[in-house]
Write a protein that holds these residues in place. Structure first.
Motif, short mmCIF file in Angstrom:
data_model
loop_
_atom_site.label_atom_id
_atom_site.label_comp_id
_atom_site.label_asym_id
_atom_site.label_seq_id
_atom_site.Cartn_x
_atom_site.Cartn_y
_atom_site.Cartn_z
N ASP A 1 10.30 -20.47 -3.24
CA ASP A 1 10.98 -20.20 -4.44
C ASP A 1 10.37 -18.73 -5.06
N GLY A 2 9.57 -18.02 -4.04
CA GLY A 2 9.35 -16.66 -4.56
C GLY A 2 7.87 -16.60 -5.35
N ARG A 3 7.38 -17.68 -6.01
CA ARG A 3 6.56 -17.66 -6.62
C ARG A 3 5.16 -18.20 -6.02
N ILE A 4 3.95 -17.57 -6.48
CA ILE A 4 2.75 -17.97 -6.10
C ILE A 4 2.23 -19.26 -6.63
N PRO A 5 2.08 -20.15 -5.98
CA PRO A 5 1.63 -21.51 -6.66
C PRO A 5 0.23 -21.38 -7.09
N THR A 6 0.00 -21.56 -8.41
CA THR A 6 -1.39 -21.38 -9.07
C THR A 6 -1.89 -23.02 -9.58
N ASP A 7 -1.07 -24.17 -8.95
CA ASP A 7 -1.47 -25.15 -9.53
C ASP A 7 -1.92 -26.10 -7.96
N VAL A 8 -2.39 -25.05 -7.15
CA VAL A 8 -3.09 -25.56 -5.93
C VAL A 8 -4.68 -26.18 -6.26
N ASP A 9 -5.17 -27.08 -5.93
CA ASP A 9 -6.61 -27.69 -6.04
C ASP A 9 -7.54 -26.46 -5.73
N HIS A 10 -8.56 -25.88 -6.44
CA HIS A 10 -9.52 -25.00 -6.22
C HIS A 10 -9.06 -23.58 -6.30
N GLN B 1 -15.16 -35.55 2.65
CA GLN B 1 -13.97 -34.71 2.99
C GLN B 1 -14.99 -33.12 3.23
N PRO B 2 -14.54 -32.30 3.87
CA PRO B 2 -14.93 -30.87 4.24
C PRO B 2 -14.93 -30.23 2.72
N LYS B 3 -15.93 -29.44 2.33
CA LYS B 3 -16.18 -28.89 1.08
C LYS B 3 -14.94 -27.65 1.34
N PRO B 4 -14.06 -27.63 0.23
CA PRO B 4 -12.99 -26.41 0.15
C PRO B 4 -13.76 -24.90 0.51
N THR B 5 -13.07 -24.21 1.10
CA THR B 5 -13.40 -22.65 1.10
C THR B 5 -12.30 -21.86 0.75
N ARG B 6 -12.85 -20.42 0.39
CA ARG B 6 -11.58 -19.67 0.14
C ARG B 6 -10.41 -19.70 1.17
N ALA B 7 -10.68 -19.51 2.31
CA ALA B 7 -9.81 -19.74 3.64
C ALA B 7 -9.03 -20.72 3.66
N THR B 8 -9.45 -22.11 3.41
CA THR B 8 -9.13 -23.46 3.42
C THR B 8 -7.87 -23.37 2.08
N VAL B 9 -8.25 -22.93 1.08
CA VAL B 9 -7.54 -22.95 -0.10
C VAL B 9 -6.16 -21.90 0.16
N LEU B 10 -6.42 -20.91 0.60
CA LEU B 10 -5.45 -19.90 0.91
C LEU B 10 -4.38 -20.25 1.76
N HIS B 11 -5.05 -21.15 2.65
CA HIS B 11 -4.09 -21.87 3.81
C HIS B 11 -3.24 -22.80 3.11
N THR B 12 -3.87 -23.51 2.21
CA THR B 12 -2.88 -24.55 1.40
C THR B 12 -2.17 -23.81 0.52
N VAL B 13 -2.57 -22.81 -0.07
CA VAL B 13 -1.36 -21.97 -1.04
C VAL B 13 -0.24 -21.65 -0.26
N THR B 14 -0.64 -20.89 1.00
CA THR B 14 0.31 -20.47 2.07
C THR B 14 1.31 -21.68 2.46
N GLN B 15 0.92 -22.60 2.78
CA GLN B 15 1.69 -23.86 3.14
C GLN B 15 2.57 -24.21 1.98
N GLU B 16 2.11 -24.24 0.76
CA GLU B 16 2.64 -24.44 -0.44
C GLU B 16 3.80 -23.69 -0.54
N ILE B 17 3.57 -22.44 -0.37
CA ILE B 17 4.93 -21.37 -0.53
C ILE B 17 5.57 -21.38 0.52
N LEU B 18 5.46 -21.70 1.66
CA LEU B 18 6.35 -22.30 2.68
C LEU B 18 7.27 -23.25 2.41
N THR B 19 6.47 -24.24 1.76
CA THR B 19 7.39 -25.57 1.33
C THR B 19 8.24 -25.28 -0.01
N ARG B 20 7.72 -24.70 -0.69
CA ARG B 20 8.63 -24.42 -2.19
C ARG B 20 9.81 -23.46 -1.66
#
Length: 143
Positions: A25-34, A4-23
Motif C-alpha cells: 500500500d506504499g506505507r511503512i507499517p508502524t504497527d509491527v511488534d517491537h 521464542q528468540p528475542k527480537p532484534t533490529r534485523a528481525t523486526v526490520l525483516h518483519t516490517v519488510t514482509q508486512e510491506i510486501l504483503t500490504r
C-alpha cells in the motif's frame, strides 16, 4: 516448550519488510511488534528500509554480473527490474517517501539512496567509472 528468540533490529526490520510486501500500500507499517523498541521513529525505519533496498539491489546486480554477461547494461537493467518486481511493496514505499516525504530528513535520505542506486548501476553496467554526477545521470536512465 522452547522460548521464542528475542527480537532484534534485523528481525523486526525483516518483519516490517514482509508486512510491506504483503500490504503493498506504499506505507511503512508502524504497527509491527517491537518497531518502537528498535527504531527511534519513522525516519529511522525509513532509513533502514532504504538501506535494505540499496543492499538488495546491489546484491542482485553483483549476482547478475558474476555470470560475466556479454551485455552488462542489459544485465544491470534486468537486475533492477527483478529487484523492483520481487520487492514491489518496498519500491512502493520508497517511491511514496520520495514523492511525499514526511520530513526533510526522509526526503534527503530518499534522494541520496536513489543517487547511490543510479551511480552503482552505471558503474556496474560499465558506463561510468566513478560514483559521480555523470554516473548518477547515466544510471537514472537505466533504472
Amino acid at each position: 516448550m522452547k522460548d521464542q528468540p528475542k527480537p532484534t533490529r534485523a528481525t523486526v526490520l525483516h518483519t516490517v519488510t514482509q508486512e510491506i510486501l504483503t500490504r503493498q500500500d506504499g506505507r511503512i507499517p508502524t504497527d509491527v511488534d517491537h518497531v518502537d523498541t528498535f527504531f527511534a521513529d519513522e525516519e529511522d525505519l525509513a532509513d533502514a528500509l532504504l538501506l535494505r533496498w540499496h543492499t538488495l539491489l546491489t546484491a542482485r546486480i553483483e549476482r547478475a554480473l558474476a555470470e560475466e554477461p556479454d551485455d552488462r547494461e542489459a544485465s544491470v537493467i534486468e537486475a533492477w527490474c527483478h529487484a523492483a518486481k520481487d520487492y514491489r511493496g518496498v519500491r512502493l514505499v520508497i517511491d511514496e517517501l520520495a514523492t511525499n516525504p514526511p520530513t526533510e530528513a526522509v526526503a534527503r535520505a530518499a534522494r541520496t539512496t536513489a543517487r547511490h542506486d543510479w551511480a552503482a548501476m552505471a558503474v556496474a553496467a560499465g558506463l561510468a567509472s566513478d560514483f559521480d554526477e555523470p554516473a548518477i545521470r547515466i544510471g537514472h536512465r537505466l533504472g
